[in-house]
Design an enzyme around this catalytic site. Sequence first.
Site, PDB file in Angstrom:
ATOM      1  N   ASP A 272       0.859  -1.174   0.000  1.00  0.00           N
ATOM      2  CA  ASP A 272       0.000   0.000   0.000  1.00  0.00           C
ATOM      3  C   ASP A 272       0.906   1.238   0.000  1.00  0.00           C
ATOM      4  O   ASP A 272       2.125   1.140   0.135  1.00  0.00           O
ATOM      5  CB  ASP A 272      -0.986  -0.019   1.179  1.00  0.00           C
ATOM      6  CG  ASP A 272      -2.213   0.835   0.855  1.00  0.00           C
ATOM      7  OD1 ASP A 272      -2.162   1.595  -0.137  1.00  0.00           O
ATOM      8  OD2 ASP A 272      -3.207   0.760   1.578  1.00  0.00           O
TER       9      ASP A 272
HETATM   10  C1  BGC Z   1      -4.989   3.246  -0.071  1.00  0.00           C
HETATM   11  C2  BGC Z   1      -5.154   2.217  -1.140  1.00  0.00           C
HETATM   12  C3  BGC Z   1      -5.042   2.869  -2.488  1.00  0.00           C
HETATM   13  C4  BGC Z   1      -3.698   3.551  -2.587  1.00  0.00           C
HETATM   14  C5  BGC Z   1      -3.461   4.220  -3.913  1.00  0.00           C
HETATM   15  C6  BGC Z   1      -3.737   4.082  -0.259  1.00  0.00           C
HETATM   16  O1  BGC Z   1      -3.696   5.160   0.615  1.00  0.00           O
HETATM   17  O2  BGC Z   1      -4.959   2.604   1.183  1.00  0.00           O
HETATM   18  O3  BGC Z   1      -6.384   1.571  -0.989  1.00  0.00           O
HETATM   19  O4  BGC Z   1      -5.215   1.942  -3.508  1.00  0.00           O
HETATM   20  O5  BGC Z   1      -3.624   4.541  -1.574  1.00  0.00           O
HETATM   21  O6  BGC Z   1      -4.249   5.300  -4.093  1.00  0.00           O
END
Ligand code: BGC
Length: 749
Positions: A272
Amino acid sequence: MLLAAFSGVAQHKDIDQKVEALLAKMTLEEKVGQLNQYSGDNTVTGPLTINPNKEQEIKDGKIGSLLNIMGSRYTRQYQELAMKSRMKIPLLFGLDVIHGYKTTFPIPLAEAASWDLAAIELSARVAARESASSGIHWTFAPMVDISRDPRWGRIMEGAGEDTYLGSAIAYARVKGFQGKKLGDLDAVMACAKHFAAYGAAIGGRDYNSVEMSDRTLWETYLPPFKAALDAGAATFMNSFNDINGVPSTGNRHLQRDILKGQWKFTGFVVSDWTSINEMIAHGFSADKKDAAFAAITAGSDMDMESSAYRENLAQLVAEGKVPEAIVDDAVRRILRKKFELGLFDNPYRFSDEKRQQKELNNPENAKAAREVAAKSIVLLKNEKNILPLSKGTKTIAFIGPMVKPKRANHGFWAVDVKDIDSTYIVSQWEGLERKVGKNTKLLYARGCGFNDTSKAGFAEAIAVANQADVVILSIGEKHDMSGEAKSRSTINLPGVQEELVKELQKTGKPIVILINAGRPLVFDWTADNMPTIVYTWWLGSEAGNAIADVLFGDYNPSGKLPMTFPRNEGQIPIYYNHLNTGRPAKNEDDHIYVSAYIDLKNTPKFPFGFGLSYTTFAYADLKLSKTALKRSETLTASVTITNTGKVAGEEVVQLYLRDKVASIVRPVKELKGFQKIKLAPGESKTLTFTIDDNMLAFYHANLDFKSEAGQFDLMIGASSEDIRLKSGFELLESQGVNKDESNLSMPKP
Ligand code: BGC
């Protein structure tokens, strides 16, 4: 069929050979480059902590993927840079296409309320078609995190509290995104996230730690991930949280033992956003290099936005700390997907302005969004049958902060599509205007803002209400009050909105309350005192039309809650499939020496699976094919449902089971099946549910998944509390388990 299977195998072999040939030519730096993902700046979805020279790094082969770049023009520009690199390996473009791209659908939690798997798959299909035409190869969806905590802002992004429903929806969403096969121009790679247990953040506070037994992890939180995998999910994303002290990003057991080992996942795992670096703050890694080591060895293949791999991985290999084979494995997984997407044949194949123009203006997409939105609406109360409204109503006052805004209907995690204005979004006002005839007069007042403390707008609202035959009051959460980093400690109607409800009630006019929100809210006073309540969540770009369809009976509401609605925050976590305890309350007011709060009823405000219709359904003739079964056998339960009202309608018929006595205590009921059917007035249908051993099995302390002999309750109902028919059966043989051996955590005598 056989031929197709052969050609699939042949294609894999072919791709594997190409991957090996390419890998053999790559330098270690180029390999590490493939594992590096940066955010572009078409949208920002997290805290930016690095500031790389992306253009140069792409040309140098140091980036394998970008997120947050969209549109065929922009993606093409970046891909052109990648084609200037030595190995000419195309970039992957990822984006959070969570509930639609240009056309937005209801937020995922709302869609879950439809209990309509075909509709949910359709929504993901449209999102895939639109985004794939804009150069996107990969969506960071579906989020399949089970959560029992409506304080958690990301509850809006998942399918709610139930593992069975959540797994079925996870499967449907992956199928919808990935279509017939990766490589088709209308398919994007899905990403099952966040692996794992992110939805169990302590206190519902985003990014918080998770404490959980392995048994609960396997029983409640992992099955939707397995379902996503079974549907063919190309990628997984790990999660920000630690589980029992180990951050998911550095968690070998989760990523290597379970996902890539036991489950044989062949796709790749993306971290993530900066979750690799965040292992330093967790106190798990000493510095970025240590974090890179922990992540790559644990099985996190791609580094989103940390730059930890880019800065440290080659050195870790050179120092002999990370075997190059581990890097190779990660690179292979990513290259394989790039081949499957056909990017080596034509890196620009998804970036096609003409197709984008066509797909983003396809009227079928809006039609689909309107249908899915109508199906996601839940009718919570209609005591005086104020709904459906008559199209001949003379004067309607439409009041509230959600009436006029457009984009707000998108809710959180809507893609801010570049170069597109928002005029295509149907506001709630416009939806109503289009629905009513010329003889209906519409009056408007805002009343208050979402979070206002001022009641200055109340007088105007009361004045227009007084002139109307019916008042519709559209209130709730603003689109950024639920979502990532949007946890709330109180989940009431924000600001003075409930005060506005009280003031308008004094007018004595019939009032329809619409509640727009990204989570179950607490609105106790409104729920107790207002006879007509419609839960509209955040419905997307067709919200206005869908709401008008339901208000006037052109669509008969059929949604059922995918989460338990608490009476207040103190009840959280509250979920229908709880254990009985040794002192269960006898009824909702029983408080004496039972498991209860002394200051609150024991039941939720609205139970899981609940939702009304403009018609009524009778449940009759529950018949079981046998009263006892062996493990190798199945049993069928049939039930006849009749539409006893005056209009056609859909009903979600729910099957719950309870294992009455087991070596590990089982929940009071567990959803094990459902069917959504449509019936004309007076029409009956007989439905059949098949029960097999798999539905009776559960995880034991040693994580064996087995059933145990004994009595089971079988319940069929219109919600988890509205059980209409009940029966029971016996499972005759256990699967080699007796109480002593299943409970391995107990010391043996
Ligand atoms: C989120 C993810 C997301 C990623 C990209 C993160 O902060 O937890 O779910 O896909 O950002 O935007």
